[in-house]
Design an enzyme around this catalytic site. Structure first.
Site: not given
Length: 458
Positions: A107-108, A247, A253, A294, A356-357, A393, A442, A445
């Protein structure tokens, strides 16, 4: 339409039904990736692998588990970041050679995989995919004659970017978290093991441990390598320690609300962001609603802090095929009308605050406002529980380019007009940090400042 989920990884050691437990864990991580799924299992001598495109429930049936017997496993659910959306890029990746087999789930996203791949190709390696994960696997295999531990350590010192890895051989599972801890990874102990040795699970989120009736032990530390085999659990820390920078969108989210990441309960973080948002951007209204899924926690926090009643307001159609691809951009945007429906009795004639997120392109937000007005909302006040997303990102989230991010090209009032709301406000970056009580994230964004240097233009 906006941010897309990353990937989910799992590793199992010492459980007789490792494949079945991996299935349960991956199902609980399905929100992190819906494009492909796979499980690799060792019976002690050979690693068997099954993977395919689709959801976990579509990829596996009971017949597959006849061939996936063993007590050591790794699994993966994928949303593409590096590499296209094809079966060749589905994970885990498996490499079998004279010294044995290695399977890897990742993952990443690596920021230096292209020069590493070129170096490997120059030395004779061949690739079957366009994925950066295969580069990691080839690097480990290249050093494997030095021993598994040395091969993993050598590889980690070469790769740069974000990564949570689950690696397996015939008799070992290894977990690795990048030096900044950008991507989450945690360790759990499995109950009801049928042998005398303890059984363990590694997973992207603690909810996967819960789904296997396991006990959460701890988060893997940034830069830590965990080796699990018949000798027990061994921890190795890379010499170079860096500041933890998880992150922040895991909490906004990506993560499931019942997960706990780096000691922070995800749902509580969403409550707090909603509360701070209410403090920063109050407005007279009759009801507060959240955009499923979310945005709900932040909406409940906003309602709690403001004293304005929380109502459901919007429901999500949970039976929409996640893999459906509409042929045109307009049709994709209109899918919001199918996916989300308003509850008229909650909204008609009322001043509505909708939480909203995030706002990415703005198209989904515009459709949401239209849905609420059609249901009779008198006013629509849009509030966002994350700061304006102004930069893409390159560390594992599939985001639009900078010129497609509405907050990068428009001022606040322009965005409000674009989405058709009566008012619009984002939580400040300082407010987000206040909600968490710590600043170990992090936030690239939002700020354009990333924990890992990258030569790509952002």
């Amino acid at each position: 339409m906006g941010f897309h989920d990353e990937c989910g990884v799992v590793g199992i050691y010492g459980a007789e039904n490792a494949a079945a437990l991996s299935y349960f864990a991956l199902t609980s991580l399905q929100h992190r990736g819906q494009e492909s799924a796979g499980i690799a299992v060792s019976d002690g001598e050979t690693i068997h692998l099954h993977k395919d495109m689709g959801l976990v429930s579509d990829v596996f049936d009971k017949d597959h588990f006849e061939d996936l017997k063993g007590s050591v496993a790794v699994g993966h659910v994928r949303y593409a970041t590096a590499g296209g959306r094809t079966i060749e890029n589905a994970q885990p990746f498996l490499n079998t050679f004279k010294l044995g087999g290695i399977a890897l789930a990742h993952n990443g996203q690596l920021v230096n995989y292209e020069p590493l791949r070129e170096m490997l190709e120059d030395s004779g390696s061949t690739f079957s995919s366009a994925s950066d994960t295969e580069v990691i696997l080839k690097l480990i295999a290249r050093s494997y004659k030095k021993g598994l531990e040395a091969a993993v350590v050598n590889t980690i010192q070469l790769i740069k970017g974000s990564y949570a890895l689950c690696i397996m051989t015939e008799d070992t599972v290894i977990g690795v978290r990048d030096p900044n801890g950008i991507r989450p990874l945690c360790l759990g102990k499995l109950s009801g093991a049928d042998n005398e040795k303890d059984a363990y699970i590694l997973a992207s989120e603690s909810c996967a441990i819960d789904s296997c009736n396991g006990e959460f032990v701890r988060d893997i530390e940034p830069g830590e390598i965990i080796i699990i085999n018949k000798e027990g659990v061994k921890s190795i820390h890379l010499e170079e320690r860096t500041k933890r920078q998880t992150c922040i969108f895991e909490y906004v989210y990506f993560a499931r609300p019942d997960s706990v990441i780096d000691g922070i309960p995800v749902q509580e973080a969403r409550y707090r962001m909603g509360e701070v948002l209410a403090e920063e951007s109050p407005v007279d209204a009759d009801v507060v609603i959240g955009v499923p899924d979310s945005g709900i926690g932040a909406a409940q926090g906003y309602a709690r802090a403001s004293g304005i009643p929380y109502v459901t307001g919007i429901i999500k159609n949970k039976y929409i095929g996640r893999t459906f691809i509409a042929p045109t951009q307009k049709e994709r945007e209109n899918m919001v009308f199918v996916k989300l429906n308003a509850i008229r009795s909650d909204l008609e004639g009322k001043r509505v605050i909708v939480i909203d997120d995030s706002i990415v392109r703005g198209t989904t937000s515009r459709r949401l406002v239209q849905i609420l007005r059609r249901a009779g909302a008198k006013e629509v006040h849009f509030r966002v529980s994350s700061s304006p997303v102004k930069f893409p990102c390159y560390l594992g989230i599939d985001t639009p380019s900078k010129n497609e991010l509405i907050s990068s090209t428009h001022e606040l009032e322009e965005i409000r007009k674009e989405i058709g709301a009566d008012s619009l406000a984002f939580i400040s970056l300082e407010g987000m940090i206040k909600a968490f009580g710590i600043d170990t994230f992090c936030k690239g964004c939002f700020s354009g400042e990333y924990p890992v240097a990258c030569a790509r233009k952002v």
